[in-house]
Every structure is written in C-alpha cells, then in structure tokens.
Design a protein around this motif. Structure first.
Motif, PDB file in Angstrom:
ATOM      1  N   TYR A 113       0.841  -1.207   0.000  1.00 36.22           N
ATOM      2  CA  TYR A 113       0.000   0.000   0.000  1.00 36.22           C
ATOM      3  C   TYR A 113       0.875   1.255   0.000  1.00 36.22           C
ATOM      4  N   SER A 114       1.969   1.232   0.788  1.00 34.01           N
ATOM      5  CA  SER A 114       2.864   2.393   0.841  1.00 34.01           C
ATOM      6  C   SER A 114       3.510   2.649  -0.519  1.00 34.01           C
ATOM      7  N   ILE A 115       3.956   1.577  -1.165  1.00 37.96           N
ATOM      8  CA  ILE A 115       4.553   1.728  -2.499  1.00 37.96           C
ATOM      9  C   ILE A 115       3.506   2.199  -3.504  1.00 37.96           C
ATOM     10  N   THR A 116       2.295   1.672  -3.384  1.00 37.90           N
ATOM     11  CA  THR A 116       1.193   2.108  -4.254  1.00 37.90           C
ATOM     12  C   THR A 116       0.961   3.606  -4.114  1.00 37.90           C
ATOM     13  N   ALA A 117       1.030   4.094  -2.874  1.00 36.52           N
ATOM     14  CA  ALA A 117       0.832   5.533  -2.645  1.00 36.52           C
ATOM     15  C   ALA A 117       1.890   6.354  -3.382  1.00 36.52           C
ATOM     16  N   ILE A 118       3.134   5.882  -3.351  1.00 36.56           N
ATOM     17  CA  ILE A 118       4.221   6.595  -4.023  1.00 36.56           C
ATOM     18  C   ILE A 118       3.990   6.608  -5.531  1.00 36.56           C
ATOM     19  N   VAL A 119       3.722   5.424  -6.075  1.00 35.90           N
ATOM     20  CA  VAL A 119       3.575   5.304  -7.529  1.00 35.90           C
ATOM     21  C   VAL A 119       2.406   6.141  -8.032  1.00 35.90           C
ATOM     22  N   ARG A 120       1.276   6.040  -7.369  1.00 32.78           N
ATOM     23  CA  ARG A 120       0.083   6.742  -7.863  1.00 32.78           C
ATOM     24  C   ARG A 120       0.222   8.253  -7.716  1.00 32.78           C
ATOM     25  N   ASP A 121       0.958   8.702  -6.724  1.00 37.88           N
ATOM     26  CA  ASP A 121       1.194  10.134  -6.608  1.00 37.88           C
ATOM     27  C   ASP A 121       2.127  10.617  -7.720  1.00 37.88           C
ATOM     28  N   VAL A 122       3.186   9.860  -7.977  1.00 44.00           N
ATOM     29  CA  VAL A 122       4.161  10.262  -9.001  1.00 44.00           C
ATOM     30  C   VAL A 122       3.526  10.293 -10.388  1.00 44.00           C
ATOM     31  N   VAL A 123       2.598   9.363 -10.673  1.00 46.59           N
ATOM     32  CA  VAL A 123       1.990   9.329 -12.013  1.00 46.59           C
ATOM     33  C   VAL A 123       0.808  10.291 -12.128  1.00 46.59           C
ATOM     34  N   HIS A 148       4.064  10.493   2.808  1.00 44.45           N
ATOM     35  CA  HIS A 148       3.463  10.329   1.482  1.00 44.45           C
ATOM     36  C   HIS A 148       1.976  10.688   1.494  1.00 44.45           C
ATOM     37  N   LEU A 149       1.329  10.495   2.631  1.00 40.84           N
ATOM     38  CA  LEU A 149      -0.056  10.967   2.759  1.00 40.84           C
ATOM     39  C   LEU A 149      -0.093  12.488   2.653  1.00 40.84           C
ATOM     40  N   ALA A 150       0.840  13.147   3.326  1.00 36.32           N
ATOM     41  CA  ALA A 150       0.892  14.615   3.274  1.00 36.32           C
ATOM     42  C   ALA A 150       1.169  15.106   1.852  1.00 36.32           C
ATOM     43  N   LEU A 151       2.082  14.436   1.154  1.00 34.61           N
ATOM     44  CA  LEU A 151       2.375  14.817  -0.225  1.00 34.61           C
ATOM     45  C   LEU A 151       1.136  14.661  -1.116  1.00 34.61           C
ATOM     46  N   ALA A 152       0.394  13.557  -0.940  1.00 36.68           N
ATOM     47  CA  ALA A 152      -0.806  13.343  -1.749  1.00 36.68           C
ATOM     48  C   ALA A 152      -1.841  14.431  -1.479  1.00 36.68           C
ATOM     49  N   GLN A 153      -1.973  14.828  -0.225  1.00 31.12           N
ATOM     50  CA  GLN A 153      -2.928  15.898   0.110  1.00 31.12           C
ATOM     51  C   GLN A 153      -2.465  17.229  -0.473  1.00 31.12           C
ATOM     52  N   LEU A 154      -1.155  17.483  -0.388  1.00 26.46           N
ATOM     53  CA  LEU A 154      -0.609  18.717  -0.943  1.00 26.46           C
ATOM     54  C   LEU A 154      -0.834  18.788  -2.449  1.00 26.46           C
ATOM     55  N   HIS A 155      -0.631  17.671  -3.134  1.00 24.54           N
ATOM     56  CA  HIS A 155      -0.764  17.653  -4.598  1.00 24.54           C
ATOM     57  C   HIS A 155      -2.220  17.748  -5.041  1.00 24.54           C
ATOM     58  N   GLN A 156      -3.160  17.638  -4.093  1.00 20.22           N
ATOM     59  CA  GLN A 156      -4.570  17.886  -4.407  1.00 20.22           C
ATOM     60  C   GLN A 156      -4.968  19.320  -4.056  1.00 20.22           C
ATOM     61  N   GLY A 157      -4.000  20.105  -3.570  1.00 21.69           N
ATOM     62  CA  GLY A 157      -4.263  21.496  -3.238  1.00 21.69           C
ATOM     63  C   GLY A 157      -4.748  21.731  -1.831  1.00 21.69           C
ATOM     64  N   ASP A 158      -4.791  20.696  -1.015  1.00 22.27           N
ATOM     65  CA  ASP A 158      -5.257  20.837   0.370  1.00 22.27           C
ATOM     66  C   ASP A 158      -4.053  21.161   1.263  1.00 22.27           C
ATOM     67  N   VAL A 159      -3.600  22.422   1.190  1.00 24.06           N
ATOM     68  CA  VAL A 159      -2.331  22.815   1.814  1.00 24.06           C
ATOM     69  C   VAL A 159      -2.393  22.707   3.337  1.00 24.06           C
ATOM     70  N   GLU A 160      -3.418  23.249   3.940  1.00 27.03           N
ATOM     71  CA  GLU A 160      -3.471  23.241   5.410  1.00 27.03           C
ATOM     72  C   GLU A 160      -3.535  21.821   5.958  1.00 27.03           C
ATOM     73  N   GLN A 161      -4.327  20.952   5.316  1.00 22.69           N
ATOM     74  CA  GLN A 161      -4.400  19.574   5.774  1.00 22.69           C
ATOM     75  C   GLN A 161      -3.059  18.875   5.592  1.00 22.69           C
TER      76      GLN A 161
END
Length: 426
Positions: free
Chosen positions: A316-326, A357-370
């Motif tokens: 799941y952790s690796i999946t999070a990395i891959v799906r964020d990068v793509v 990686h959760l924080a990065l995924a939230q950031l890349h969706q524009g949810d900066v404060e979260q």
C-alpha cells in the motif's frame, strides 16, 4: 495410534534451511558442549522425529534441541510421554535441576562470538551457521526499531567478517556456502543501514561486495535482496533507469520466479522506477502485477528475515508513491490511509514514511493546510528518535513542493519555522 508428522519441527527446519543431517550434527555439537562428548544423533533419528515415530526424544537431545533452536521441545512439536503424570512431573523437575547450569553454560558458549583475537575454532559447522543467523535477525530487529545508524552498520560488517573467516574452516561445502550467504546478508544489512542514513556512496560499495558474496554462496534469495537494495539506492540517487534495471534483475532471480512474495516486491520496485522515469502506463502495469503476485502468495509461508517488512502494508505504501508520481494523488491518499491502517503501531519509521506520502498526496490535491497538519504528525511519531537521512530527504521533498504550490501561504513558512531544527539535524 497413528503417527502424526511433526509439522512444527518441519516448519522450523524449513525456515532455517536446515537438512536432517545438519540438524543431527548441530544436536551432536550441542550435546558435546553439555557433556564433553559428541552426541550420536543420526539423520535417521531426525527423520523419526519428523515422521512422528519418535514423539519425545531422550533427555540430552531435548536439551540440545533447545540450545540449537532456542525453543522448548514442546514448542518444536514434541509430545511428552505421560503414563504416570505424577512421576513424569517429578522426573522433569529432577532433569531441569540437573541440566539447568550445563544448558545455561552451553547456550552462552553457542551465543558467544567464535572468533576472538587469535582464536581459531578447529571445526565450523551448522551450529555456527545458526549462531550467525541469529545475529543477523537481531540486527534486522534493531533496524526496525531504530533505523540505520553507525552501531548497526559496524556490527553488520563485523558479522560479515566473522562469516568470511569461518567459511575457511567449514566442515562441508554446504556449510561454506551458507556462511558466504550469511556474509552477504550481513553486508546487505550494513548497506541498508547506510541507505537509510543517507550514506549513499558507502552503500553502493557495500552492495557490490554483497552481490559478490551472494554469487559465491549461489544463493538466489541473497541475490534478490541485493538487487532490491540496489534499486532502492538508485532511486535515492535519482538514477531511475538504473532503479528499473536493478528491479528487473531482482525479478529475474530464481527465488522471484518461485516465490510470489519475492516477485511482488520486485514488480513493486519496478513500478517505482518506471513511475519516476515518466513511464506512467508501464508503472501502473507493474503495480498491478505486484498486487496480483501478493494476492497469490500463501500468507502462512515462512519468509527470510530480510523480507519480514514486505506485505500488504508495504505494498500500500509503495502504491501511494507510484500513484502520486503518475499524477493520481487522490488514489495515493487512499493507499496511504490503507497503509497506515495495516501497519502495527510499533513500526514507527514505516508509519512516519507513510505519513509523509499521505501529506504529499494531500498537498498535490491542493489541500495545503491539511497537508501541513499531516506532515507535522511525522515529528510526533518520531519523537525521541533521530530522523533517518532517507526520511529527511522525503521531508525536504515535501517542503520544496509546499513552497512551489503555495509560495505565499502563511502555513508554509510556519511549517519551516517550526520544524527546521528537528527536520534538518543530521
């Protein structure tokens, strides 16, 4: 009454890659340590234990088995004879008192380093292999608790040196190969510690040595371990073409073709390299193969110590990395939550990495404060523990993306002011 196969003993032998002849020799060596005279346990004796024909070995062999395995006879699947429960209990008490001092002394002898300055053991056999394997397992546990650090690295390299010296005195070719495999395992453990600590140049040289030792051992599992680490090292260096090549080399090993869990890990490493290389479609295809392979694996099958980290949570952790990068941060966020739900609380470093990686995924969706709030949890999780170099780099990635996506946001500057010291301290 029908004989029952001793599955517990068989499972222990399989997990430790020990043949009947090797177990017999180890038991005889332990008896020799107890009594001063080698035992007479034969390969046939071990086969009788495995088949259930002999369900309760004689006293000395039971104690020797406990010294060799670290488990009691009953833990190894043996069943006490109890025609007269009272007399049996009394007899066991006498035996326990008689042998406790000898067994304690023998255990200490087996656990102690075999090569002190100037010492040269006359013969090296299976007991020495088991002793070194226990040391590797201890180092892996220390790494899980504390991450890469200088003491772990030093002890791992010392263990490799011990194994290399001992192989020159091995009693059989098989023992020699297993000692080379242990030397490779120790060296790879040191390399992983270096990767985690951010000492990438030293890690590369260490992995070159580990690959040579794995080849000398003719051990596909150790070879797979080295290629897995080589893929991780290349990714840390930003050499994504090499990361893909190393992951594919891992996939081509005999163990990856035979074991679905090993294959899953190799596919997952390939997916990370391909994602960073910009090959989105191939990355997702490799990720799907990793998922399929892991779902086909037997969850009860024993795994080598170095593979203990890999399972659904890690995938799941690796999946999070891959799906964020793509470019699929919403799917990355979902995978990160799954990873955190599957990870036991004791795996602090893994939880901290998944949280980044959760924080990065939230950031890349524009949810900066979260995202800022989530990233702050990393420091809470790692409180009281030095943040490893690899994790500091991930936090650096978060800060870079934070200022890229929200350069004027107040929370971005507050995050840097609050966490600069604890994040950047080597």
């Amino acid at each position: 009454m029908a004989e029952m196969r001793n599955e517990a003993l068989a499972a222990w032998m399989k997990a430790h890659e020990m043949s009947a002849a090797e177990l017999a020799q180890a038991v005889n060596d332990a008896i020799g340590g107890l009594t001063g005279r080698p035992g007479a346990t034969s390969e046939r004796t071990v086969f009788r234990w495995l088949s259930g024909e002999n369900q309760w070995p004689q006293e000395r062999r039971r104690i020797a088995l406990q010294i060799v395995s670290g488990r009691t006879a009953t833990d190894l699947g043996f069943v006490p004879r109890a025609k007269n429960p009272t007399s049996t209990s009394s007899e066991d008490s006498v035996h326990r008192r008689r042998f406790v001092r000898a067994a304690t002394g023998a255990t200490a002898t087996f656990a102690a380093p075999l090569l002190t300055a100037g010492a040269r053991p006359s013969r090296v056999g299976t007991s020495d292999v088991l002793r070194l394997r226990e040391e590797v397992e201890t180092l892996v546990q220390l790494d899980a608790q504390h991450g890469g650090h200088a003491v772990l690295e030093r002890d791992a390299l010392a263990g490799a040196s011990d194994a290399i010296r001992l192989q020159k005195l091995a009693t059989t070719h098989r023992v020699r190969q297993r000692l080379f495999a242990l030397a490779a395992d120790f060296t790879a453990t040191a390399a992983w510690s270096m990767i985690d600590a951010g000492k990438l140049g030293d890690a590369g040289r260490c992995l070159d040595r580990a690959l040579t030792l794995a080849g000398m051992a003719q051990d596909p599992d150790m070879t797979m371990q080295v290629w897995n680490l080589r893929a991780m090292l290349a990714r840390q260096r930003g050499d994504y073409a090499e990361a893909v090549a190393a992951a594919q080399a891992a996939l081509s090993t005999t163990i990856a073709r035979r074991s679905p869990v090993h294959a899953s890990l190799a596919h997952a490493r390939t997916a990370i390299g391909l994602a960073h290389s910009g090959d989105r479609r191939s990355a997702l295809r490799s990720l799907g193969r990793a998922e399929d392979a892991l779902s086909a694996a037997d969850p009860a099958a024993p795994l080598p110590t170095w593979m203990a980290f890999y399972g659904p949570a890690e995938l799941y952790s690796i999946t999070a990395i891959v799906r964020d990068v793509v470019g699929r941060p919403e799917e990355s966020e979902a995978a990160s939550y799954r990873a955190l739900a599957a990870l036991p609380e004791v795996y602090r470093r893994n939880r901290a990495n998944a949280t980044i990686h959760l924080a990065l995924a939230q950031l890349h969706q524009g949810d900066v404060e979260q995202a800022v709030a989530t990233s702050g949890e990393v420091f809470t999780i790692m409180a009281g523990t030095r943040i490893p170099g690899r994790m500091r780099r991930a936090l650096g990635d978060f800060q870079r993306d934070l200022f890229t996506l929200a350069p004027s946001a107040r929370v971005a500057q507050e995050w840097t002011d609050r966490h600069r010291t604890e994040w950047s301290t080597p």
